[in-house]
Design an enzyme around this catalytic site. Structure first.
Site, short mmCIF file in Angstrom:
data_model
loop_
_atom_site.label_atom_id
_atom_site.label_comp_id
_atom_site.label_asym_id
_atom_site.label_seq_id
_atom_site.Cartn_x
_atom_site.Cartn_y
_atom_site.Cartn_z
N ASP A 205 51.85 48.75 -34.45
CA ASP A 205 51.37 47.28 -34.41
C ASP A 205 51.55 46.51 -35.73
O ASP A 205 51.66 45.33 -35.90
CB ASP A 205 50.22 46.93 -33.79
CG ASP A 205 49.83 45.83 -33.44
OD1 ASP A 205 50.71 45.00 -33.08
OD2 ASP A 205 48.59 45.32 -33.39
N SER A 229 49.00 39.07 -31.22
CA SER A 229 49.74 40.05 -30.34
C SER A 229 49.34 39.30 -29.01
O SER A 229 48.22 39.24 -28.71
CB SER A 229 49.64 41.27 -30.67
OG SER A 229 50.00 41.50 -31.88
N GLN A 279 57.29 43.67 -28.63
CA GLN A 279 56.17 42.88 -28.70
C GLN A 279 56.52 41.55 -28.71
O GLN A 279 57.45 41.07 -29.16
CB GLN A 279 55.40 43.31 -29.87
CG GLN A 279 54.07 42.55 -30.03
CD GLN A 279 53.34 42.76 -31.32
OE1 GLN A 279 53.54 42.16 -32.33
NE2 GLN A 279 52.37 43.88 -31.33
#
Length: 292
Positions: A205, A229, A279
């Site tokens: 991440d 996110s 993502q």
């Protein structure tokens, strides 16, 4: 294993409340909200604790972030055992904080199996030797960080990351939406496949969404930027070790409607593609209001 790495390993291991519910603690990384990579790794860890006997390994997970978490309150992870098959097991995890769901995850696990193989080639980039880490760069620009997060940003980190051609987050310039970085845990880890998967879930991440800002000469370090996110997926392809250097090759093929989309490929130093990442996240810029 360094103290900070040991602390992360312990953080990513929620405590069992009952056979399907687990409790996790939080950590402040200096962001506006709880770091999503931590919640993903703890969710994966909770699912792993519910698997039947057998040689099961995570092969993918898919996450939606629904609410920003806080760094002051503990988490609860509720696991739903969706399917136990001969080759695959499926779990759904709901991460709760203060009675509200902040994340949902669907994750799948597989028994080892032989099959057809092919992979994308590893990009030809400089190796990790001689590249300053993100912590070393942060310490060089220590005085530029707000005082309240300065010590957090410049502290030792459990995962060392070395970015090729890093962006100056305080004065970014336009560049192609690609990024290459090397990452490795700060210390030797046991031969535990699940632990290495959890640590990669955590690290995946970092550095991803900011790549979508490269063509727009913006960074998360600028006032007026709102970033979060929205969803995140990881596919584990081959065995790997987080205490050996891994290349994280990131690109952002699209941005629009206030969202940036990014992809990542993770290679070991032998050139094997060990994982893939995707993502999409919120990337908004609002001109800061002038103070009267």
């Amino acid at each position: 294993m360094s103290d900070v790495l040991q602390g992360l390993v312990e953080l990513l291991e929620p405590t069992e409340i009952n056979e399907n519910t687990f409790r996790g603690e939080t950590q402040d990384l200096g962001f506006k909200a709880l770091f999503g990579g931590q919640v993903m790794a703890q969710s994966l860890s909770s699912a792993l604790k519910t698997l039947p006997e057998g040689d099961w390994h995570a092969h993918s997970f898919h996450v939606y972030f629904m609410l920003a978490g806080t760094v002051t309150d503990h988490l609860e992870f509720e696991v739903d055992r969706l399917r136990d098959g001969r080759s695959f097991c499926t779990r759904q995890v709901k991460a709760m904080q203060n009675g509200r769901a902040i994340l949902t995850m669907i994750c799948s696990f597989q028994q080892p199996e032989e099959g057809f193989e092919h992979q994308a080639p590893m990009p030809e980039v400089k190796g990790p030797e001689g590249i300053p880490s993100q912590v070393e760069l942060a310490r060089m620009f220590r005085d530029y960080f707000p005082e309240k997060v300065r010590d957090i940003y410049t502290a030792d980190k459990p995962i060392e990351m070395r970015v090729l051609d890093p962006v100056n987050i305080f004065a970014p310039t336009k560049k192609d939406p690609v990024k290459f970085l090397w990452l490795k845990a700060d210390g030797t880890l046991p031969d535990d496949t699940d632990l290495h998967a959890k640590l990669l879930a955590y690290a995946s991440d970092f550095n991803l969404l900011p790549t979508s800002l490269h063509p727009h000469a913006r960074s998360y370090g600028q006032k007026g930027m709102q970033m979060a996110s929205l969803d995140h997926s990881v596919w584990f392809h081959r065995p790997f070790r987080m205490d050996e250097w891994l290349l994280y090759a990131i690109d952002s093929p699209n941005a629009g409607s206030g969202r940036g989309f990014c992809r990542g490929q993770v290679f070991n130093q032998k050139g094997e593609l060990v994982a893939s990442v995707a993502q999409e996240g919120l990337i908004r810029y609002r001109e800061p209001e002038e103070k009267s």
